[in-house]
Write a protein that holds these residues in place. Sequence first.
Motif, mmCIF file in Angstrom:
data_model
loop_
_atom_site.group_PDB
_atom_site.id
_atom_site.type_symbol
_atom_site.label_atom_id
_atom_site.label_comp_id
_atom_site.label_asym_id
_atom_site.label_seq_id
_atom_site.Cartn_x
_atom_site.Cartn_y
_atom_site.Cartn_z
ATOM 1 N N GLN A 120 0.836 -1.206 0.000
ATOM 2 C CA GLN A 120 0.000 0.000 0.000
ATOM 3 C C GLN A 120 0.868 1.254 0.000
ATOM 4 O O GLN A 120 0.635 2.183 -0.778
ATOM 5 C CB GLN A 120 -0.929 0.007 1.217
ATOM 6 N N GLU A 151 1.004 4.004 -3.051
ATOM 7 C CA GLU A 151 0.687 5.412 -2.792
ATOM 8 C C GLU A 151 1.847 6.311 -3.206
ATOM 9 O O GLU A 151 1.627 7.384 -3.778
ATOM 10 C CB GLU A 151 0.317 5.615 -1.328
ATOM 11 N N GLY A 183 -2.378 4.468 -5.427
ATOM 12 C CA GLY A 183 -3.159 4.052 -4.265
ATOM 13 C C GLY A 183 -4.645 3.906 -4.502
ATOM 14 O O GLY A 183 -5.273 2.986 -3.982
#
Length: 145
Positions: A89, A93, A98
Amino acid sequence: MNDETMERKQTSFWNGWLARWGAHHFDNPARRHKAAPFFDRLENLLRPASVVLDLGAGTGFVTMECLADPRVARVIACDLSAEMLDHLQRKAEKRGFGERLELCCADAASTGIEDDSVDVVVAYGMLHETADCAAVIREAGRVLG
């Protein structure tokens, strides 16, 4: 050993993997070069607005490649390890991906993903790690649209 005990052991192992070895093992650019034939075949499967399920996503070796392809609308990254998914994650991002990434912390044989909801299922380098390969393949067939 029953399936639940096996799953706990696998989850514990992969959660600790990141702390022991770091993501550099999985994120090594040389690994991408060795996997070039796989990625060539994957590229032929992708269509505009594709939804990809990456089973055993780990730190995102395949997931990040898919997210970099503008034809991919969304990638569902599924892994037993919440620690690996957290790393993925953050990485997604950082690269601006993301919003197109969905995380699924589950066993690949029982993802909980809706029937017929994905266009491509990838299980790169993970089937040998599962307790029941046939169950993983059945799950892939169930979610493919």
